[in-house]
Design an enzyme around this catalytic site. Sequence first.
Site, PDB file in Angstrom:
ATOM      1  N   GLY A  68       0.675  -1.069  -0.107  1.00 56.69           N
ATOM      2  CA  GLY A  68       0.048  -0.084  -0.047  1.00 56.69           C
ATOM      3  C   GLY A  68       0.837   1.207  -0.080  1.00 56.69           C
ATOM      4  N   GLY A 116       0.463  -5.099   0.570  1.00 57.55           N
ATOM      5  CA  GLY A 116      -0.913  -4.916  -0.083  1.00 57.55           C
ATOM      6  C   GLY A 116      -0.647  -5.485  -1.333  1.00 57.55           C
ATOM      7  N   GLU A 139       5.994  -5.961   7.677  1.00 56.33           N
ATOM      8  CA  GLU A 139       5.302  -4.849   8.135  1.00 56.33           C
ATOM      9  C   GLU A 139       6.113  -4.819   9.618  1.00 56.33           C
ATOM     10  OE1 GLU A 139       2.635  -6.165   5.063  1.00 56.33           O
ATOM     11  OE2 GLU A 139       3.962  -7.192   6.417  1.00 56.33           O
ATOM     12  N   ASP A 147      -0.699  -7.589   7.373  1.00 55.72           N
ATOM     13  CA  ASP A 147      -2.194  -7.450   7.237  1.00 55.72           C
ATOM     14  C   ASP A 147      -2.618  -7.964   5.977  1.00 55.72           C
ATOM     15  OD1 ASP A 147      -1.057  -5.304   5.887  1.00 55.72           O
ATOM     16  OD2 ASP A 147      -2.937  -3.971   6.218  1.00 55.72           O
TER      17      ASP A 147
END
Length: 348
Positions: A68, A116, A139, A147
Amino acid sequence: MDFGGGDEIRFERKGRAGVVTLTRPKALNALSHGMVRALAKALAAWEDDPTIAAVLIRGEGRAFCSGGDIMQVYAAHRAGEEPPAAFFADEYRLNAHIERYRKPYVALIDGIVMGGGVGVSFHGSHRVVTENAQFAMPEVGIGFFPDVGASHLLPKLGGHFGRYLALTGNRIGWGDVLGCGLATHAINAADQERFAERLCDSGDADAALEGLTVSPARETEAAVLEAIGRHFARPSLPEIIEGLKAEVAADPFAARTLSTIEGRSPTSLLVAWREIEAGRGLSMADCMRMEFRILVRMLAGHDFYEGIRAAIVDKDRQPKWQPSRIEDVSTADIDAYFAPLGKRELTF
């Protein structure tokens, strides 16, 4: 075909396939909110379109998708704006839709795939990697947590490899991605266009792969896989760390892995540990609800923004985590990340 997204993402109808191309090569195809919303619209339209038999997603340049666009998150924080939880909510809904998509969803992964990017590829029915693929969920190194459905994907990997990936953030190549079960197929990069043409002509992903698949050897040696399985089988994060410490002098793997983990955010490590353990018994939708709870708390915290600063903004690689030691993070601190959000819960 225009589902939005501007010049960051392209949608085409080719034969019997809907083709998605991520077109931000200079940004390593990092996902913006506009890209997420446009892809969601395209998938909804194509799922009910009888002329579309399969979806193919790929990226321009040397990355499939690096994750992301976290600099947008950092900029909002520095400007004192409301944290962009809506971006993550839409992204997580998209990830869940891909996991339950009613048609073949084929990700052609030729290059970097992280964060992402994993969410828009590895929940699909066909995850096809080339020798250029580099996978990571990094992350914990920026004060965040794995995530985009990592809590659904990583617990499924044998030999506690998912725990290892979540807690180190280390990169793996195509042999490991295929060998651990994240990818479903591997092909040579030189055969990408041939595969894509076949898929578009027939709409049949399995038929398009016939004669093109290869079986690369795992990059991680058997002895290291054994060490991962042994160390990461331990029942708690502190016990994993103690086990690595006990073998530092005699085992280069233990020394490297301990050094890596000790540089990660203590809060992120403990959150990652719990989410991976919890995800074993949850559906994809429930995993996404859990991850959204964590996300909201992360956006209100310290370590995520400090991790972005240290890794991307100032690039000093010297994050000041708060707390700075695992033993200073309480069980109650971690419980708070997983607490229900009431009216703010993620809905589908």
